[in-house]
Scaffold this motif. Structure first.
Motif, PDB file in Angstrom:
ATOM      1  N   GLY A  63      31.474   3.400  43.066  1.00  0.00           N
ATOM      2  CA  GLY A  63      30.797   4.661  42.806  1.00  0.00           C
ATOM      3  C   GLY A  63      30.199   4.725  41.413  1.00  0.00           C
ATOM      4  N   GLY A  64      30.348   3.655  40.662  1.00  0.00           N
ATOM      5  CA  GLY A  64      29.845   3.600  39.290  1.00  0.00           C
ATOM      6  C   GLY A  64      29.005   2.363  39.063  1.00  0.00           C
ATOM      7  N   VAL A  65      29.469   1.493  38.168  1.00  0.00           N
ATOM      8  CA  VAL A  65      28.662   0.349  37.758  1.00  0.00           C
ATOM      9  C   VAL A  65      29.109  -0.984  38.359  1.00  0.00           C
ATOM     10  CG1 VAL A  65      27.966   1.469  35.599  1.00  0.00           C
ATOM     11  CG2 VAL A  65      29.999  -0.032  35.626  1.00  0.00           C
ATOM     12  N   HIS A  66      30.160  -0.980  39.169  1.00  0.00           N
ATOM     13  CA  HIS A  66      30.673  -2.217  39.757  1.00  0.00           C
ATOM     14  C   HIS A  66      30.376  -2.272  41.248  1.00  0.00           C
ATOM     15  CE1 HIS A  66      33.092  -3.460  36.266  1.00  0.00           C
ATOM     16  NE2 HIS A  66      33.183  -2.157  36.051  1.00  0.00           N
ATOM     17  N   ALA A  67      29.754  -3.371  41.676  1.00  0.00           N
ATOM     18  CA  ALA A  67      29.524  -3.633  43.099  1.00  0.00           C
ATOM     19  C   ALA A  67      30.246  -4.927  43.456  1.00  0.00           C
ATOM     20  CB  ALA A  67      28.029  -3.746  43.391  1.00  0.00           C
ATOM     21  N   PHE A  68      30.587  -5.078  44.718  1.00  0.00           N
ATOM     22  CA  PHE A  68      31.416  -6.184  45.182  1.00  0.00           C
ATOM     23  C   PHE A  68      30.843  -6.742  46.476  1.00  0.00           C
ATOM     24  CE2 PHE A  68      33.731  -2.827  43.150  1.00  0.00           C
ATOM     25  CZ  PHE A  68      34.534  -3.461  42.219  1.00  0.00           C
TER      26      PHE A  68
END
Length: 131
Positions: A63-68
């Protein structure tokens, strides 16, 4: 035949379940991918060839700056043809456009050269607890 890559592509659950079974070598499951992705994902990338789903990657996020990256899969007959790298490149571009600053991935050792050499990831220290 041309391969098309589609961000948040419209897919059929049965087609994605069949692709997973083919790509990962397990029986076809009955996973409700649509529900799962709507609840947990920034987006996903579908690779299409002649109307058939031949590749997929899920881009989960905090929901912020980290994607996986999760569930990266390519149909057995299209492996080692650049489809996986193009899926990851599309996922990275779209995560960047969504203001993510980091794209994380974990993988099995035999996929190391794909993620580091072909996709541009760099090695980091991470931890894992098997639950």
């Amino acid at each position: 035949m041309t391969i098309e890559y589609e961000w948040r592509g419209d897919f059929d659950n049965s087609a994605l379940n069949a692709l997973h079974a083919d790509g990962f070598g397990h029986p076809v499951a009955q996973t409700d991918w649509r529900e799962r992705l709507q609840r947990h994902s920034l987006g996903w990338v579908c690779a299409w060839e002649g109307g058939s789903l031949i590749g997929f990657v899920n881009v989960a996020w905090d929901g912020g700056v980290h994607a996986f990256l999760l569930d990266t899969v390519v149909a057995e007959h299209r492996k080692r043809s650049g489809v996986g790298g193009a899926l990851v490149a599309t996922a990275a571009r779209e995560a960047r456009a969504a203001q993510c600053e980091w794209l994380h991935v974990d993988f099995e050792e035999h996929l190391r050269s794909i993620y580091f050499d072909a996709c541009g990831f760099r090695e980091t220290t991470a931890g894992l607890i098997a639950l």
